[in-house]
Design a protein around this motif. Structure first.
Motif, mmCIF file in Angstrom:
data_model
loop_
_atom_site.group_PDB
_atom_site.id
_atom_site.type_symbol
_atom_site.label_atom_id
_atom_site.label_comp_id
_atom_site.label_asym_id
_atom_site.label_seq_id
_atom_site.Cartn_x
_atom_site.Cartn_y
_atom_site.Cartn_z
ATOM 1 N N UNK A 161 -6.279 13.831 10.722
ATOM 2 C CA UNK A 161 -6.275 13.877 12.189
ATOM 3 C C UNK A 161 -7.412 13.059 12.785
ATOM 4 N N UNK A 162 -8.588 13.087 12.173
ATOM 5 C CA UNK A 162 -9.740 12.361 12.701
ATOM 6 C C UNK A 162 -9.593 10.863 12.647
ATOM 7 N N UNK A 163 -8.618 10.369 11.885
ATOM 8 C CA UNK A 163 -8.442 8.923 11.770
ATOM 9 C C UNK A 163 -7.947 8.296 13.070
ATOM 10 N N UNK B 287 -3.266 5.972 10.428
ATOM 11 C CA UNK B 287 -4.187 5.308 11.351
ATOM 12 C C UNK B 287 -4.701 3.952 10.952
ATOM 13 N N UNK B 288 -4.223 3.383 9.877
ATOM 14 C CA UNK B 288 -4.751 2.083 9.471
ATOM 15 C C UNK B 288 -4.467 0.996 10.495
ATOM 16 N N UNK B 289 -3.234 0.942 10.972
ATOM 17 C CA UNK B 289 -2.868 -0.083 11.956
ATOM 18 C C UNK B 289 -3.577 0.176 13.280
ATOM 19 N N UNK C 130 -11.498 4.884 5.694
ATOM 20 C CA UNK C 130 -11.045 6.234 5.369
ATOM 21 C C UNK C 130 -9.532 6.268 5.147
ATOM 22 N N UNK C 131 -8.804 5.547 5.983
ATOM 23 C CA UNK C 131 -7.342 5.577 5.875
ATOM 24 C C UNK C 131 -6.852 4.994 4.555
ATOM 25 N N UNK C 132 -7.701 4.187 3.901
ATOM 26 C CA UNK C 132 -7.294 3.596 2.619
ATOM 27 C C UNK C 132 -7.141 4.645 1.521
ATOM 28 N N UNK C 133 -7.717 5.843 1.730
ATOM 29 C CA UNK C 133 -7.586 6.910 0.733
ATOM 30 C C UNK C 133 -6.228 7.616 0.810
ATOM 31 N N UNK C 134 -5.504 7.396 1.897
ATOM 32 C CA UNK C 134 -4.261 8.115 2.121
ATOM 33 C C UNK C 134 -3.065 7.245 1.736
ATOM 34 N N UNK C 135 -1.883 7.860 1.586
ATOM 35 C CA UNK C 135 -0.698 7.095 1.185
ATOM 36 C C UNK C 135 -0.300 6.083 2.254
ATOM 37 N N UNK C 136 0.324 5.011 1.814
ATOM 38 C CA UNK C 136 0.876 4.009 2.716
ATOM 39 C C UNK C 136 2.373 3.880 2.455
ATOM 40 N N UNK C 137 3.112 3.688 3.508
ATOM 41 C CA UNK C 137 4.567 3.601 3.417
ATOM 42 C C UNK C 137 5.003 2.240 3.925
ATOM 43 N N UNK C 138 5.799 1.567 3.139
ATOM 44 C CA UNK C 138 6.348 0.279 3.548
ATOM 45 C C UNK C 138 7.848 0.282 3.313
ATOM 46 N N UNK C 139 8.562 -0.303 4.242
ATOM 47 C CA UNK C 139 10.012 -0.420 4.154
ATOM 48 C C UNK C 139 10.385 -1.886 4.151
ATOM 49 N N UNK C 140 11.318 -2.242 3.313
ATOM 50 C CA UNK C 140 11.820 -3.616 3.266
ATOM 51 C C UNK C 140 13.322 -3.573 3.055
ATOM 52 N N UNK C 141 13.978 -4.557 3.547
ATOM 53 C CA UNK C 141 15.428 -4.592 3.373
ATOM 54 C C UNK C 141 15.983 -5.912 3.830
ATOM 55 N N UNK C 142 17.270 -6.097 3.600
ATOM 56 C CA UNK C 142 17.935 -7.305 4.062
ATOM 57 C C UNK C 142 19.386 -6.993 4.338
ATOM 58 N N UNK C 143 19.951 -7.788 5.220
ATOM 59 C CA UNK C 143 21.357 -7.691 5.563
ATOM 60 C C UNK C 143 21.870 -9.098 5.824
#
Length: 466
Positions: A18-20, A142-144, A308-321
């Protein structure tokens, strides 16, 4: 039970992160009476660190009321290349901030691909891909946001730098202008002295021709007169050089600078002219260097949040159509619709101490910026105190110099009359006239020192660029 544990772990993770998302709040321990005892009307404390609510700095138009000087300042603000470069830096940082804000959105690209293939002289097969690719770094911890806020802090620093360049440009124009005025005054004094000493030289020559004095007196008088001549040449050269320097600030070719004579206009407006008065210490918070120091803390603060945010998980989505005629290695015609979506969650486990080291470095950088902020405020208060002291000193000495010039002028006249009647030597006359000249030049330089003190006060109080 396992599902319950998962939910508990997820809840703890969310609470920890939350503090991030917390925004930077200016907090600094600022010493009371930062401008000096009896100088500031209001003490600057940690509760008052808010540049938005601080009094605005006095405009340069309030300090410098000479219309010709104001015209030169306006010309410099419009043409100066250093100020233009500062504006470009602001625009560059604004572009970076815009890009940081768009980082929340996915990126799209199209990458058409065509292939011709044949094996062992078989017929050539033609395959193609027309995909629209997507990549999306999803904001989780909060990284972005931290990077976006840091980019805004950098942009605000660029704006502070532009304000600082503008204030320094205004003060430089005022300094050159006042220097030209005092040089004009010195040239006027030297020209009048040249005329008076030339008359004294003629008197000495007449006395020598009548046998009433020695040739030594004529030589001494002529040497002093020639010294004034050389000072006139030097002063004219200084005027020319100062005009060229001012033209450089104005971004114009070398030329004569129109200016009023000294004393025609007050250097500072009457409503601001109460220099010994009190100024709210909160005015310092509007100084470009203090605002920049504050934004440097903000940038470092968001750097710590990002570490600090680097210690937490990161989610990335990729795709194509898109469309392709190569499905699973078989070429078919016509092509078919291609769809692919991949989600990746990455949780750092062991990074060889890199994440901890980055966090520690970020915290130390933030603390360093806070220390620099406090030092910047202390230096700003000292500059105000020094400028006010210089204003007081120049004002006090002005009356003494006026009296000294008047007294020495009477002494010069009296000594000259005594010499004409044979009751004083040429050495007494030389001493009297040189003392008078030095006092007149010192009076002019004290006027210039007073002008420089007012200009320094303008900068110390924030240097309003409006």
């Amino acid at each position: 039970m396992k599902i319950r544990n998962i939910f508990i772990a997820a809840a703890c993770l969310l609470l920890t992160s939350c503090g991030l998302y917390k925004k930077y709040e200016p907090k600094a321990d600022i010493p009371a009476n930062v401008m000096g005892t009896g100088t500031a009307a209001v003490s600057l404390t940690g509760d008052a660190v808010n540049a938005e609510s601080a009094p605005k700095p006095l405009s340069w138009r309030q300090f410098f009321v000479d219309p010709l000087l104001q015209k030169l300042i306006e010309q410099a603000l419009a043409n100066n290349t250093d100020l233009a470069s500062a504006r470009i830096a602001v625009e560059q940082s604004e572009a970076s901030l815009k890009a940081a804000r768009l980082a929340y959105l996915p990126s799209f690209s199209i990458a058409p691909q065509g292939t011709l293939s044949s094996f062992d002289r078989s017929p050539v097969t033609k395959s193609y891909n027309l995909p629209l690719q997507m990549n999306w770094d999803v904001e989780l911890f909060g990284g972005i946001t931290s990077r976006k806020r840091a980019a805004k802090a950098v942009m605000l620093q660029a704006q502070c730098m532009e304000d600082a360049v503008r204030s320094n440009l205004v003060s430089s124009v005022a300094q050159y202008y006042s220097l030209l005025q005092v040089l004009d005054r010195e040239l006027e004094i030297l020209t009048l002295t040249d005329s008076l000493w030339n008359a004294s030289l003629e008197t000495q020559r007449a006395l020598w021709e009548n046998g009433q004095t020695y040739s030594t007196a004529v030589n001494q008088q002529e040497a002093s007169w020639l010294s004034v001549k050389t000072q006139i040449v030097d002063t004219r050269r200084s005027i020319h050089s100062t005009e060229n320097a001012l033209c450089e600030l104005l971004a114009i070719p070398p030329q004569h600078i129109a200016r009023t004579t000294w004393g025609t206009h007050a250097l500072i407006a009457p409503e601001v002219g109460n220099v010994p008065g009190h100024y709210p210490a909160e005015m310092l918070l509007r100084r470009p260097d203090i605002r920049m120091a504050d934004q440097m803390i903000a940038e470092a603060y968001y750097g710590t949040q990002n570490a600090r945010s680097a210690f937490f998980p990161s989610l990335s989505l990729s795709g194509l159509i898109g469309w392709t005629n190569s499905g699973g290695g078989a070429v078919m015609d016509p092509g078919g619709l291609l769809l692919n979506l991949v989600g990746q969650l990455t949780q750092p486990i062991f990074q060889r101490g890199k994440l901890k080291a980055n966090l520690k470095i970020a915290k130390l950088s933030e603390q360093d910026m806070r220390n620099q902020y406090v030092q910047t405020v202390i230096e700003a208060g000292n500059q105000v105190n020094e400028a006010l002291a210089d204003c007081h000193a120049a004002t006090e000495k002005h009356h003494f110099y006026q009296r000294q010039v008047a007294v020495l002028h009477e002494a010069y006249k009296g000594t000259h009359e005594l010499m004409d009647n044979g009751k004083a030597s040429y050495l007494e006359v030389l001493t009297a006239q040189e003392s008078l000249l030095n006092a007149q030049l010192n009076e002019a330089m004290n006027m210039y020192d007073g002008a420089q003190a007012v200009i320094a006060l303008y900068i110390a109080l924030g240097g309003g660029g409006e």
